[in-house]
Motif scaffolding. Structure first.
Motif, mmCIF file in Angstrom:
data_model
loop_
_atom_site.group_PDB
_atom_site.id
_atom_site.type_symbol
_atom_site.label_atom_id
_atom_site.label_comp_id
_atom_site.label_asym_id
_atom_site.label_seq_id
_atom_site.Cartn_x
_atom_site.Cartn_y
_atom_site.Cartn_z
ATOM 1 N N SER A 2 2.664 -8.582 -5.995
ATOM 2 C CA SER A 2 3.668 -7.791 -5.155
ATOM 3 C C SER A 2 4.257 -6.990 -6.659
ATOM 4 N N ALA A 54 -1.725 -6.596 5.998
ATOM 5 C CA ALA A 54 -3.382 -6.181 5.343
ATOM 6 C C ALA A 54 -4.666 -6.498 6.488
ATOM 7 N N THR A 95 -3.489 -9.520 -4.248
ATOM 8 C CA THR A 95 -1.880 -8.568 -5.149
ATOM 9 C C THR A 95 -0.908 -9.660 -5.618
ATOM 10 N N ASN A 114 1.339 -1.863 -6.321
ATOM 11 C CA ASN A 114 1.451 -3.100 -6.534
ATOM 12 C C ASN A 114 -0.090 -3.344 -7.399
ATOM 13 N N ASN A 119 -1.567 -0.189 -1.686
ATOM 14 C CA ASN A 119 -0.272 -1.541 -1.824
ATOM 15 C C ASN A 119 -1.646 -1.036 -3.221
ATOM 16 N N CYS A 155 -3.383 -5.074 -8.013
ATOM 17 C CA CYS A 155 -4.634 -5.391 -6.619
ATOM 18 C C CYS A 155 -5.150 -6.027 -7.643
ATOM 19 N N TRP A 205 -2.156 -10.686 0.091
ATOM 20 C CA TRP A 205 -3.338 -10.075 1.002
ATOM 21 C C TRP A 205 -4.937 -10.597 -0.385
#
Length: 180
Positions: free
Chosen positions: A69, A36, A67, A51, A47, A53, A85
């Protein structure tokens, strides 16, 4: 001042990258190899697509991001959800914005939507204030490891969100506490 938390969209990638880039200046100074910290817009777009986010907007401007994951980064240690992140733009730091975003994702997403009894995240021991900050927020270190990339000791931290359910799912024999 209006505040909104929502999932990021691909068109948010440039602002999300800006937030992360500005917030992670110290990460780069410490020479930590966190993706990141060095992300370009394409990686941020990936991302967002791969994911969950989340962004926190203030008056329509993204001020913070985190985020959840969907990947397998920590699966060899735990099956708990993993956050990464996490960043608050410097213009908004010190105002509780990051704490509100983190609490929202813990409560509404991890506990509420996923029904997970706990959540995990990772940080570097050599960062001067992240470990104590997460510990003040109820996270506990449960695995220490060296990724072998020059970052030094990294800590996987966990926050138990529902102690009764956590006890049912993660008994002592089923909890993978050993360091790797």
């Amino acid at each position: 001042m209006s505040e909104t938390i929502r999932l990021a969209r691909t068109e948010d990638a440039e602002r999300v990258r800006e937030v992360i880039h500005e917030a992670y200046a110290l990460i780069r100074e410490l020479n930590l190899h966190w993706p990141a910290a060095h992300a370009d817009v394409a990686l941020v777009r990936d991302n967002i697509a791969e994911n969950d986010c989340y962004v926190l907007e203030i008056d329509g401007r993204i001020a913070a991001t985190i985020t959840l994951s969907r990947k397998e980064e920590v699966r060899h240690w735990t099956d708990l959800p993993f956050l990464k992140w996490f960043a608050v733009h410097p213009d908004y730091q010190g105002k509780g914005i990051g704490g509100r975003l983190l609490a929202y994702v813990e409560r509404e997403v991890v506990l509420g939507r996923l029904g997970a009894p706990a959540v995990t995240l990772a940080t570097a021991e050599k960062h001067p204030w992240l470990l104590p900050m997460y510990e003040r927020r109820g996270y506990e270190r449960f695995i220490a490891f060296d990724p072998g990339n020059g970052d030094g000791t990294m800590h996987l931290l966990r926050k138990i969100l529902n102690p009764a359910k956590f006890g049912e799912v993660h008994s002592v024999s089923g909890d993978r506490r050993e360091s790797r």
